[in-house]
Motif scaffolding. Structure first.
Motif, PDB file in Angstrom:
ATOM      1  N   LEU A  82      31.050  39.520  46.194  1.00  0.00           N
ATOM      2  CA  LEU A  82      30.244  38.336  45.874  1.00  0.00           C
ATOM      3  C   LEU A  82      29.733  38.346  44.432  1.00  0.00           C
ATOM      4  O   LEU A  82      28.748  37.673  44.129  1.00  0.00           O
ATOM      5  N   LEU A  83      30.400  39.086  43.547  1.00  0.00           N
ATOM      6  CA  LEU A  83      30.055  39.074  42.130  1.00  0.00           C
ATOM      7  C   LEU A  83      30.909  38.043  41.402  1.00  0.00           C
ATOM      8  O   LEU A  83      32.020  37.730  41.827  1.00  0.00           O
ATOM      9  N   ASP A  84      30.386  37.510  40.308  1.00  0.00           N
ATOM     10  CA  ASP A  84      31.098  36.506  39.536  1.00  0.00           C
ATOM     11  C   ASP A  84      32.451  37.041  39.059  1.00  0.00           C
ATOM     12  O   ASP A  84      32.544  38.183  38.584  1.00  0.00           O
ATOM     13  N   LEU A  85      33.493  36.236  39.191  1.00  0.00           N
ATOM     14  CA  LEU A  85      34.840  36.689  38.860  1.00  0.00           C
ATOM     15  C   LEU A  85      35.069  36.825  37.360  1.00  0.00           C
ATOM     16  O   LEU A  85      35.887  37.630  36.929  1.00  0.00           O
ATOM     17  N   GLU A  86      34.370  36.050  36.550  1.00  0.00           N
ATOM     18  CA  GLU A  86      34.594  36.075  35.108  1.00  0.00           C
ATOM     19  C   GLU A  86      33.820  37.195  34.427  1.00  0.00           C
ATOM     20  O   GLU A  86      34.347  37.877  33.532  1.00  0.00           O
ATOM     21  N   TYR A  87      32.560  37.389  34.844  1.00  0.00           N
ATOM     22  CA  TYR A  87      31.710  38.361  34.151  1.00  0.00           C
ATOM     23  C   TYR A  87      31.422  39.612  34.975  1.00  0.00           C
ATOM     24  O   TYR A  87      30.896  40.588  34.434  1.00  0.00           O
ATOM     25  N   GLY A  88      31.709  39.598  36.260  1.00  0.00           N
ATOM     26  CA  GLY A  88      31.412  40.750  37.102  1.00  0.00           C
ATOM     27  C   GLY A  88      29.933  40.980  37.317  1.00  0.00           C
ATOM     28  O   GLY A  88      29.500  42.107  37.564  1.00  0.00           O
ATOM     29  N   LEU A  89      29.132  39.923  37.237  1.00  0.00           N
ATOM     30  CA  LEU A  89      27.680  40.005  37.371  1.00  0.00           C
ATOM     31  C   LEU A  89      27.212  39.265  38.616  1.00  0.00           C
ATOM     32  O   LEU A  89      27.916  38.385  39.130  1.00  0.00           O
ATOM     33  N   PRO A  90      26.033  39.590  39.122  1.00  0.00           N
ATOM     34  CA  PRO A  90      25.479  38.827  40.255  1.00  0.00           C
ATOM     35  C   PRO A  90      25.303  37.354  39.896  1.00  0.00           C
ATOM     36  O   PRO A  90      25.053  37.007  38.734  1.00  0.00           O
ATOM     37  N   THR A  91      25.419  36.482  40.880  1.00  0.00           N
ATOM     38  CA  THR A  91      25.305  35.045  40.628  1.00  0.00           C
ATOM     39  C   THR A  91      23.932  34.682  40.078  1.00  0.00           C
ATOM     40  O   THR A  91      23.810  33.718  39.319  1.00  0.00           O
ATOM     41  N   GLN A  92      22.906  35.428  40.438  1.00  0.00           N
ATOM     42  CA  GLN A  92      21.565  35.116  39.936  1.00  0.00           C
ATOM     43  C   GLN A  92      21.493  35.308  38.426  1.00  0.00           C
ATOM     44  O   GLN A  92      20.838  34.526  37.724  1.00  0.00           O
TER      45      GLN A  92
END
Length: 337
Positions: A82-92
């Motif tokens: 569930l991490l962002d596909l572009e940046y590898g960061l949490p959606t928050q």
């Protein structure tokens, strides 16, 4: 003539390959997956979907998809972590930096209906975020925080609960990690919070560290609930400042925990000093001020110009013989020096 569709399966999702990040997929170029149609309900919209299961590498634990592809595309996240596909960061973190407000219902009511309606809108698009207008400062912040290389350590086996109790007798043959679990906020992660970007402990840690790096570490005085904006453009007005501030505030800054919380309710008042080209943004509580500081550490643009952001200072106590210098503000009446 094709067989008649099962009315009970209307809206259920079938797929041929999952949407995964490089970390979850693993370093094995010949990964083998099992596929089970309608294997489990989606962790967010509760619709049955095709579940994939695989081993990302030697010594790693088996992984599987936890949300459907529709929900993954809505947020542009991996179906497993569930991490962002572009940046590898949490959606928050991503939504806070880019000023994205979540439109998906996070309650049980209408989640399935919302997901079915999104299927048609997502045709031809990778994500609903493709057309989002964002500030350049937010994108620069995400590039700095993004993980550039896969983090395969995240695929390790889970901690052995029997070892934690001192009861595991399998030794080296145990497929789980023999480590003592750490009891901190990072050990209390929730799938719904990670997906919808609310109260995610990992995101809070990342945003907090970034704010400290940018000189916006929260002051020890908990009574300070104001942020000081300087170097405002000549064209700035109280209304333009309020408009931009509300647009960039994250939903987590809202004083109410309800899903329809309005970030505008987090602001107590805005005092604009046109002569000095500065302003004080007073928040209703300390939590809202901290969430705003985390977001604005990436930079705040007003009328097309970037402004400086600092924490306010509390009023000097009466009779202490000391005089505060610099931007001073309280949660009610600000003081400009």
């Amino acid at each position: 003539m094709p067989p008649k569709a099962d009315i009970n399966k209307a809206g259920w999702e079938q797929s041929e390959f999952p949407i995964l990040c490089e970390t979850c997929l693993g370093d094995n170029a010949f990964v083998r997956m099992t596929k089970q149609e309608f294997g489990r309900p989606c962790g967010t919209c509760a619709r049955p979907f095709t579940v994939f299961r695989w081993n990302p590498g030697q010594g790693m634990r088996y992984k599987h998809t936890v949300i459907c592809q529709t929900c993954a595309k809505i947020k542009n996240v991996c179906q497993t972590c569930l991490l962002d596909l572009e940046y590898g960061l949490p959606t928050q973190v991503r939504d806070a930096a880019l000023g994205i407000k979540s439109a998906a219902p996070s309650s049980d009511i209408n989640r399935e209906y919302f997901a079915q309606n999104m299927d048609g809108k997502l045709e031809g698009n990778k994500s609903l975020l493709d057309s989002t207008r964002t500030q350049s400062a937010g994108k620069e912040m995400l590039k700095q925080l993004a993980r550039t290389d896969p983090y395969y350590k995240r695929n390790r086996p889970k901690i052995c609960s029997f070892f934690a109790k001192g009861e595991c007798n399998r030794g080296n043959e145990c497929p789980y990690r023999h480590e003592m679990p750490e009891d901190n906020e990072l050990s209390k992660q929730n799938m719904q919070d990670r997906y919808y970007g609310r109260k995610d402990p990992v995101a809070r840690k990342i945003l907090g560290l970034n704010a400290e790096t940018q000189g916006l570490k929260p002051p020890e005085d908990k009574s300070i609930t104001s942020l000081f904006l300087s170097s405002l453009p000549q064209s700035a007005t109280e209304q333009s400042i309020r408009t931009q501030v509300v647009q960039t505030l994250p939903v987590s800054a809202a004083p109410s925990p309800s899903t329809d919380a309005n970030p505008a309710n987090a602001i107590r008042s805005i005092v604009h000093v046109a002569k000095s080209r500065c302003a004080f943004v007073n928040f209703v509580n300390r939590n809202a001020a901290e969430r705003a500081a985390e977001v604005w550490s990436a930079g705040l643009e007003i009328d097309g110009e970037r402004v400086n952001v600092k924490w306010g200072r509390s009023r000097p106590k009466a009779g202490n013989g000391k005089e505060e210098v610099g931007p001073v503000a309280t949660s009610s009446v600000p003081v400009v020096t």
